[in-house]
Design an enzyme around this catalytic site. Structure first.
Site, short mmCIF file in Angstrom:
data_model
loop_
_atom_site.label_atom_id
_atom_site.label_comp_id
_atom_site.label_asym_id
_atom_site.label_seq_id
_atom_site.Cartn_x
_atom_site.Cartn_y
_atom_site.Cartn_z
N HIS A 146 -2.56 7.68 6.86
CA HIS A 146 -1.56 8.55 6.24
C HIS A 146 -2.19 9.86 5.74
CE1 HIS A 146 2.25 6.44 6.18
NE2 HIS A 146 1.71 5.34 5.71
N HIS B 109 -4.50 1.61 7.55
CA HIS B 109 -3.14 2.15 7.67
C HIS B 109 -2.94 3.28 6.66
CE1 HIS B 109 1.43 1.46 7.94
NE2 HIS B 109 1.28 2.26 6.89
N GLU B 110 -3.39 3.07 5.42
CA GLU B 110 -3.19 4.07 4.37
C GLU B 110 -4.09 5.30 4.58
OE1 GLU B 110 -0.62 3.65 2.74
OE2 GLU B 110 -0.35 1.50 3.04
N GLN C 288 3.10 9.96 1.10
CA GLN C 288 4.38 9.24 1.14
C GLN C 288 5.25 9.52 -0.08
OE1 GLN C 288 2.36 5.27 2.16
NE2 GLN C 288 4.35 5.12 3.18
N CYS D 23 5.88 -0.01 7.20
CA CYS D 23 5.51 1.15 6.41
C CYS D 23 6.69 1.57 5.54
CB CYS D 23 5.11 2.29 7.34
SG CYS D 23 4.61 3.78 6.47
N LEU D 24 6.44 1.88 4.27
CA LEU D 24 7.53 2.28 3.37
C LEU D 24 8.19 3.57 3.84
CD1 LEU D 24 5.95 1.41 -0.09
CD2 LEU D 24 7.63 0.09 1.20
N GLY E 226 0.83 -1.20 0.00
CA GLY E 226 0.00 0.00 0.00
C GLY E 226 0.86 1.25 0.00
NI NI Z 1 2.56 3.43 5.70
#
Ligand code: NI
Length: 190
Positions: free
Chosen positions: A151, A147-148, A51, A105-106, A46
């Site tokens: 963000h 989670h996304e 991000q 998380c990226l 995701g």
């Molecule tokens: Ni994340």
């Protein structure tokens, strides 16, 4: 399509509340395509627009990516499973029943923590074609989606932890990014 640099915490763009999107046009579709490629390349399941430094209410995910025979990452062009793009997603309902998942998380590379969230959610959103849609998500899809969406509100998975645990992970992340600064240089914004 092109791969975009990923912003690493504690960059300020990750703490901002993202702006609603007014229209799904060619420019936005290009952003969605680029975000999907960036996500597959990372690799991740995701990715939210903040991000990649874009403070807009958009996220992409794919929790059904095929894996190689030994669970290895396939070549980039073969990673596409069932991608979904969510424009202006809104949680309409979430279950009382919780679920715990070891999240990463990226934007916090190399860091993981068990996070509890509702097991199921119903979310309304505008899709890649610009049409209004609703989805009921369960399991990994529900976890990833929440989670996304976090963000888009400037919330990271570590914000669900106690301050002590959060500080510990942020210190570890700082050390990790220092150690990997050379590898990250072209593809990440520190
Ligand atoms: Ni994340």
């Amino acid at each position: 399509m092109s791969i975009m640099p990923i912003y690493i915490a504690p960059h300020s763009v990750l703490k901002k509340v993202a702006e609603p999107i007014e229209a799904v046009n060619d420019e936005l579709k290009k952003l969605m395509d680029d975000m999907l490629e960036t996500m597959y390349n990372a690799p991740g399941i995701g990715l939210a627009a903040p991000q990649v430094g874009v403070s807009k209410r958009l996220l992409v995910l794919d929790v059904e990516q095929p894996r190689g025979p030994d669970d290895e990452d396939l070549p980039l062009e073969k990673r596409r499973g069932k991608p979904i793009c969510f424009v202006n997603p809104e949680v309409l309902w979430s279950s009382d029943e919780p679920n715990v998942y070891d999240e990463g998380c990226l934007s916090l590379p190399g860091q993981f923590a068990e996070i509890e969230r509702p097991k199921k959610v119903r979310v309304k959103f505008v899709n890649y074609e610009g049409k209004q849609e609703e989805i009921e998500a369960d399991g990994l899809l529900a976890t990833c989606l929440q989670h996304e969406i976090d963000h888009l509100d400037g919330v990271l998975f570590v914000d669900h932890l106690s301050q002590i645990k959060r500080n510990m992970i942020m210190r570890r992340l700082k050390k990790w990014t220092k150690e990997n600064a050379e590898d990250l240089a072209d593809t990440h914004i520190l």
